[in-house]
Design an enzyme around this catalytic site. Structure first.
Site, mmCIF file in Angstrom:
data_model
loop_
_atom_site.group_PDB
_atom_site.id
_atom_site.type_symbol
_atom_site.label_atom_id
_atom_site.label_comp_id
_atom_site.label_asym_id
_atom_site.label_seq_id
_atom_site.Cartn_x
_atom_site.Cartn_y
_atom_site.Cartn_z
ATOM 1 N N LYS A 125 2.751 2.857 1.353
ATOM 2 C CA LYS A 125 3.121 2.116 0.137
ATOM 3 C C LYS A 125 4.559 2.292 -0.328
ATOM 4 O O LYS A 125 5.111 1.390 -0.933
ATOM 5 C CB LYS A 125 2.136 2.428 -0.994
ATOM 6 C CG LYS A 125 2.242 3.827 -1.532
ATOM 7 C CD LYS A 125 1.091 4.101 -2.487
ATOM 8 C CE LYS A 125 1.265 5.454 -3.105
ATOM 9 N NZ LYS A 125 -0.021 6.023 -3.550
ATOM 10 N N ARG B 237 -6.981 10.372 -12.817
ATOM 11 C CA ARG B 237 -6.634 9.021 -12.423
ATOM 12 C C ARG B 237 -7.950 8.384 -11.974
ATOM 13 O O ARG B 237 -8.913 8.427 -12.720
ATOM 14 C CB ARG B 237 -5.519 8.980 -11.370
ATOM 15 C CG ARG B 237 -4.728 7.653 -11.449
ATOM 16 C CD ARG B 237 -3.600 7.532 -10.439
ATOM 17 N NE ARG B 237 -4.082 7.304 -9.085
ATOM 18 C CZ ARG B 237 -3.278 7.114 -8.030
ATOM 19 N NH1 ARG B 237 -1.965 7.129 -8.190
ATOM 20 N NH2 ARG B 237 -3.772 6.916 -6.827
HETATM 21 C C1 LIG Z 1 -0.277 7.066 -2.772
HETATM 22 C C2 LIG Z 1 -1.614 7.509 -2.437
HETATM 23 C C3 LIG Z 1 -1.785 8.436 -1.397
HETATM 24 C C4 LIG Z 1 -0.629 9.056 -0.651
HETATM 25 O O1 LIG Z 1 0.065 9.919 -1.498
HETATM 26 P P1 LIG Z 1 1.340 10.761 -0.969
HETATM 27 O O2 LIG Z 1 1.595 11.735 -2.055
HETATM 28 O O3 LIG Z 1 2.438 9.762 -0.813
HETATM 29 O O4 LIG Z 1 0.950 11.388 0.295
HETATM 30 C C5 LIG Z 1 -3.075 8.794 -1.082
HETATM 31 N N1 LIG Z 1 -4.135 8.291 -1.738
HETATM 32 C C6 LIG Z 1 -4.003 7.399 -2.737
HETATM 33 C C7 LIG Z 1 -5.221 6.879 -3.414
HETATM 34 C C8 LIG Z 1 -2.741 6.969 -3.122
HETATM 35 O O5 LIG Z 1 -2.623 6.095 -4.116
#
Ligand SMILES: *Cc1c(COP(=O)(O)O)cnc(C)c1O
Length: 351
Positions: free
Chosen positions: A37, A130
């Site tokens: 992302k 969250r």
């Molecule tokens: C962004 C995200 C991740 C990855 O997080 P990082 O800290 O970039 O490794 C994993 N799971 C969810 C649900 C996310 O939104």
């Protein structure tokens, strides 16, 4: 050469990906989701690393999964689906993370409509607040209903920490997830193949994770080389896969303290400026439209960020620079995210 420009070192990213996969595999994590992302749909980077051993490609936006359609990995929608995008979720994602039964019902009926079977991971909130079913709430009715759906497969459960509340994954809090998995498996005589123990903030626990955790979803560590519970650079990883280069459009000696009646700056804040006498001041052609200036760290010594506006970044130059020269910056996660998203920032790939 066109500026502002984000310089992307594909070789370093690839080495990071190999290291992360190795670290995870040695720690008992069989399945690693490649979380894309922060790249805002950059296919060149994904093409470089998708084939290294990740089991899935995961993104929070359907638009990005659509861009990656022809990449040969199952696609995961990381952000809980919007009801308004259910059709696209079934079309472009093979798996989605979920916490709302109404949404899950709609996914099931849309999957039926499209003659597909869609996989879901049910999310549990272990205290970061969250997404997810709160771990102390009743979840068995929801699980039972999902297990009875014809066009969905409950392939696992997961959690996400260190995102809102800054809660660090520990052996203790992640054990709650193992407990929930065991309860579901025993009560319904099913097998959940994925126990998803979080993101880059879980890496610090490896190799000692609670039993059964066999999946992590990794983004930041791949691209910035660091775990995110304590912010440490992981051993032998690159923190400098991405560098911002911006061009000087003005270099002049001026007073450091503004002259006249002081009101607000262009973003509505009252400036806090210290008088340092005369200053060699540079203006770079990049601004808050592309990145939050606090998220940048100058790589050139003798350069200090003093402020900026939508399209201008002001720097204090402690050695001589000429108009047209460029200055480089190291990036943190939000800087990388916004710069990759800005269509005004060009990309330069280093093979
Ligand atoms: C962004 C995200 C991740 C990855 O997080 P990082 O800290 O970039 O490794 C994993 N799971 C969810 C649900 C996310 O939104």
């Amino acid at each position: 050469m066109i500026f502002p420009q984000i310089e992307i070192n594909l070789k370093k990213i690839k080495e990071n990906a190999e290291k992360i996969l190795d670290l995870c595999h040695k720690g008992g994590i069989e399945s690693v989701f490649l979380v894309s992302k922060v790249l805002a749909g950059d296919k060149k980077i994904i093409n470089e690393i998708a084939g290294l051993g990740f089991t899935h490609l995961a993104d929070s936006r359907i638009e990005n999964l659509k861009i990656y359609s022809d990449i040969n990995l199952p696609k995961v929608l990381l952000r809980l689906p919007m009801i308004s995008e259910i059709k696209a979720v079934i079309e472009y994602a093979d798996l989605s993370l979920n916490s709302e039964i109404e949404v899950i019902r709609l996914l099931n009926s849309e999957a039926k409509q499209q003659n597909k079977v869609h996989d879901i991971i049910l999310m549990f909130d272990l205290g970061d607040l969250r997404e997810g079913i709160f771990y102390l709430d009743n979840y068995l009715d929801t699980v039972e209903e999902i297990l009875n759906m014809n066009n969905l497969r409950l392939v696992g459960i997961g959690t996400n920490l260190t995102c809102y509340g800054g809660i660090i994954p520990t052996y203790e809090n992640l054990s709650q997830l193992t407990k929930i998995k065991n309860t579901i498996e025993e009560k319904f005589s099913v097998k959940l193949s994925l126990l998803s123990g979080g993101n880059s903030s879980t890496l610090h626990l490896l190799p000692k994770l609670p039993p059964g955790i066999n999946n992590l979803r990794i983004g930041e560590a791949l691209f910035l080389g660091r775990e995110t519970a304590y912010g440490k650079i992981l051993s032998e990883m690159h923190a400098d896969c991405f560098v911002l280069n911006a061009e000087l459009i003005e270099v002049k000696t001026k007073p450091s303290y503004p002259i006249g009646l002081m009101g607000m700056d262009s973003f509505g804040n009252t400036p806090e400026i210290i008088d340092q006498g005369l200053m060699r001041r540079g203006i770079l052609a990049i601004g808050k439209q592309d990145v939050a200036l606090d998220d940048l760290t100058p790589l050139n010594e003798d350069v200090e960020i003093i402020g900026g506006s939508s399209d201008h970044l002001l720097v204090n130059l402690k050695k001589e620079y000429a108009v047209g020269e460029t200055i480089s910056f190291a990036l943190n996660y939000p800087a990388l995210l916004r710069l990759m998203t800005s269509s005004y920032v060009k990309k330069k790939y280093i093979e």
